[in-house]
Scaffold this motif. Structure first.
Motif, PDB file in Angstrom:
ATOM      1  N   THR A 281      11.377   3.563   0.280  1.00 38.89           N
ATOM      2  CA  THR A 281      12.470   3.616   1.267  1.00 38.89           C
ATOM      3  C   THR A 281      13.417   2.430   1.046  1.00 38.89           C
TER       4      THR A 281
ATOM      5  N   LYS B 180      15.451   3.172  -2.148  1.00 40.48           N
ATOM      6  CA  LYS B 180      16.417   4.269  -1.921  1.00 40.48           C
ATOM      7  C   LYS B 180      17.593   3.774  -1.081  1.00 40.48           C
TER       8      LYS B 180
ATOM      9  N   GLY C 159       2.797   4.200   1.316  1.00 36.23           N
ATOM     10  CA  GLY C 159       3.467   4.408   2.596  1.00 36.23           C
ATOM     11  C   GLY C 159       3.963   3.140   3.268  1.00 36.23           C
ATOM     12  N   ALA C 160       3.877   2.004   2.577  1.00 36.26           N
ATOM     13  CA  ALA C 160       4.308   0.739   3.190  1.00 36.26           C
ATOM     14  C   ALA C 160       5.827   0.683   3.363  1.00 36.26           C
ATOM     15  N   GLY C 161       6.549   1.442   2.526  1.00 37.91           N
ATOM     16  CA  GLY C 161       8.010   1.471   2.651  1.00 37.91           C
ATOM     17  C   GLY C 161       8.767   1.027   1.405  1.00 37.91           C
TER      18      GLY C 161
ATOM     19  N   ALA D 170       0.833  -1.201   0.000  1.00 37.53           N
ATOM     20  CA  ALA D 170       0.000   0.000   0.000  1.00 37.53           C
ATOM     21  C   ALA D 170       0.871   1.256   0.000  1.00 37.53           C
TER      22      ALA D 170
HETATM   23  P1  ATP Z   1       4.370   5.324  -1.933  1.00 35.03           P
HETATM   24  O1  ATP Z   1       3.976   4.383  -2.982  1.00 35.03           O
HETATM   25  O2  ATP Z   1       3.255   6.189  -1.444  1.00 35.03           O
HETATM   26  O3  ATP Z   1       5.637   6.078  -2.245  1.00 35.03           O
HETATM   27  P2  ATP Z   1       5.938   3.543  -0.359  1.00 35.03           P
HETATM   28  O4  ATP Z   1       5.512   2.148  -0.065  1.00 35.03           O
HETATM   29  O5  ATP Z   1       6.973   3.747  -1.392  1.00 35.03           O
HETATM   30  O6  ATP Z   1       4.668   4.401  -0.666  1.00 35.03           O
HETATM   31  P3  ATP Z   1       7.639   5.115   1.352  1.00 35.03           P
HETATM   32  O7  ATP Z   1       7.628   6.293   0.428  1.00 35.03           O
HETATM   33  O8  ATP Z   1       8.876   4.335   1.476  1.00 35.03           O
HETATM   34  O9  ATP Z   1       6.417   4.141   1.034  1.00 35.03           O
HETATM   35  O10 ATP Z   1       7.204   5.654   2.790  1.00 35.03           O
HETATM   36  C1  ATP Z   1       7.298   4.854   3.971  1.00 35.03           C
HETATM   37  C2  ATP Z   1       7.078   5.772   5.172  1.00 35.03           C
HETATM   38  O11 ATP Z   1       8.157   6.697   5.226  1.00 35.03           O
HETATM   39  C3  ATP Z   1       5.800   6.596   5.096  1.00 35.03           C
HETATM   40  O12 ATP Z   1       5.262   6.662   6.390  1.00 35.03           O
HETATM   41  C4  ATP Z   1       6.281   7.946   4.640  1.00 35.03           C
HETATM   42  O13 ATP Z   1       5.453   8.966   5.136  1.00 35.03           O
HETATM   43  C5  ATP Z   1       7.663   8.032   5.258  1.00 35.03           C
HETATM   44  N1  ATP Z   1       8.566   8.861   4.446  1.00 35.03           N
HETATM   45  C6  ATP Z   1       8.808   8.730   3.132  1.00 35.03           C
HETATM   46  N2  ATP Z   1       9.698   9.649   2.697  1.00 35.03           N
HETATM   47  C7  ATP Z   1      10.021  10.390   3.791  1.00 35.03           C
HETATM   48  C8  ATP Z   1      10.894  11.492   4.023  1.00 35.03           C
HETATM   49  N3  ATP Z   1      11.623  12.034   3.035  1.00 35.03           N
HETATM   50  N4  ATP Z   1      10.969  11.993   5.279  1.00 35.03           N
HETATM   51  C9  ATP Z   1      10.243  11.445   6.286  1.00 35.03           C
HETATM   52  N5  ATP Z   1       9.400  10.405   6.136  1.00 35.03           N
HETATM   53  C10 ATP Z   1       9.281   9.881   4.911  1.00 35.03           C
END
Ligand code: ATP
Length: 265
Positions: free
Chosen positions: A42, A45, A37-39, A35
């Motif tokens: 991150t 990266k 914000g699942a990560g 979903a």
């Molecule tokens: P999306 O598809 O929405 O990008 P995702 O699965 O890729 O979702 P991430 O972007 O890795 O998820 O986000 C994981 C968590 O880290 C979330 O709670 C988000 O708010 C937080 N987050 C992401 N980028 C940052 C940042 N630059 N600074 C602080 N928190 C962050």
């Protein structure tokens, strides 16, 4: 090829992914689904070096890479096409492509660089006709194609694509997935982070389900796509994007459509 072991990473406020274990083998497409914000972002990266892990290890072709700079990881063959394309809007197609090979600037002659641009553009022939155009006016689909082409300019062995289908029309999504499959078929390993889980799994070898910053399931893609739990949670909406890479006429029509798109507002 890539081995991620118990990685924990995050931002100033603390970790958002914990104990991530993940493997990508040569020549396979591995998809992260989960979903918002699942990560997923991150995780990718941290693999490309834009984020340093708090703990854990990452090896690439047997070498430990979790502490080395992103530029060095690119030189080693890991190329990351970030979410949101992030092409340089004020620069031309040629300038964006040249920047994709930036880490190899001392190793490549001008002739070799030109040859690499030509080779990459075999998959994106229309770019050759638009080399001097400023890309800020390109549509989302055009910019995504350019972002992938720029990623390929580093001559990677592992291509990381973060949400390549985000915001694109179904036809363009189909074109992007056909392209990703073709890149895998020519030997590239691909790590894909995608919310369009059904289409991503349809071209993938294996998948990882990411939930609240942890890997909840890891399985062959065909198992995930047939699992009722996964269908209920992640595959409920939409059908599999049909990939008909052998249908040259349709592919040509889609390509024409991409490059005749008006600027998105
Ligand atoms: P999306 O598809 O929405 O990008 P995702 O699965 O890729 O979702 P991430 O972007 O890795 O998820 O986000 C994981 C968590 O880290 C979330 O709670 C988000 O708010 C937080 N987050 C992401 N980028 C940052 C940042 N630059 N600074 C602080 N928190 C962050």
């Amino acid at each position: 090829m890539l081995n991620v072991q118990k990685i924990t990473a995050g931002y100033a406020a603390g970790p958002v992914i914990w104990d991530i274990n993940l493997v990508v083998n040569p020549g396979e497409i591995v998809t992260l689904i989960g979903a918002n914000g699942a990560g997923k972002s991150t995780i990718v990266k941290t693999i490309s070096g834009l984020l340093r892990p708090v703990s854990g290890a990452i090896t690439y072709n047997g070498k430990s890479i979790e502490s080395i700079a992103t530029s060095e990881r690119v030189r080693m063959g890991i190329s990351h096409v970030p979410e949101g394309r992030q092409v340089f809007a004020g620069l031309s197609v040629a300038e964006n492509l040249r920047l994709g090979a930036y880490v190899h600037r001392h190793a490549l002659t001008e002739e070799e660089l030109q040859a690499r641009i030509k080779k990459v553009c075999e998959r994106f022939p229309i770019l050759l006709n638009r080399m001097d155009e400023i890309v800020g006016n390109f549509s989302g689909g055009q910019q995504q194609m350019l972002a992938i082409a720029r990623g390929l300019m580093a001559n990677p062995n592992l291509l990381i694509l973060d949400e390549p289908s985000l915001g694109l029309s179904p036809l363009l999504v189909s074109e992007i997935f056909a392209l990703i499959k073709a890149l895998r078929d020519q030997g590239l390993a691909i790590l894909l982070s995608e919310q369009n889980a059904r289409s991503a799994l349809a071209i993938s070898d294996r998948g990882y389900v990411i939930e609240s910053g942890r890997v909840s399931i890891s399985a062959p893609a065909h198992e995930l796509i047939n699992s009722s739990e996964i269908i209920d949670r992640y595959l409920g909406v939409g059908g599999v994007t049909k990939i008909s890479s052998d249908n040259k006429k349709m592919a040509a029509q889609i390509r024409d459509l991409i490059w005749s798109e008006s600027i998105e507002t």
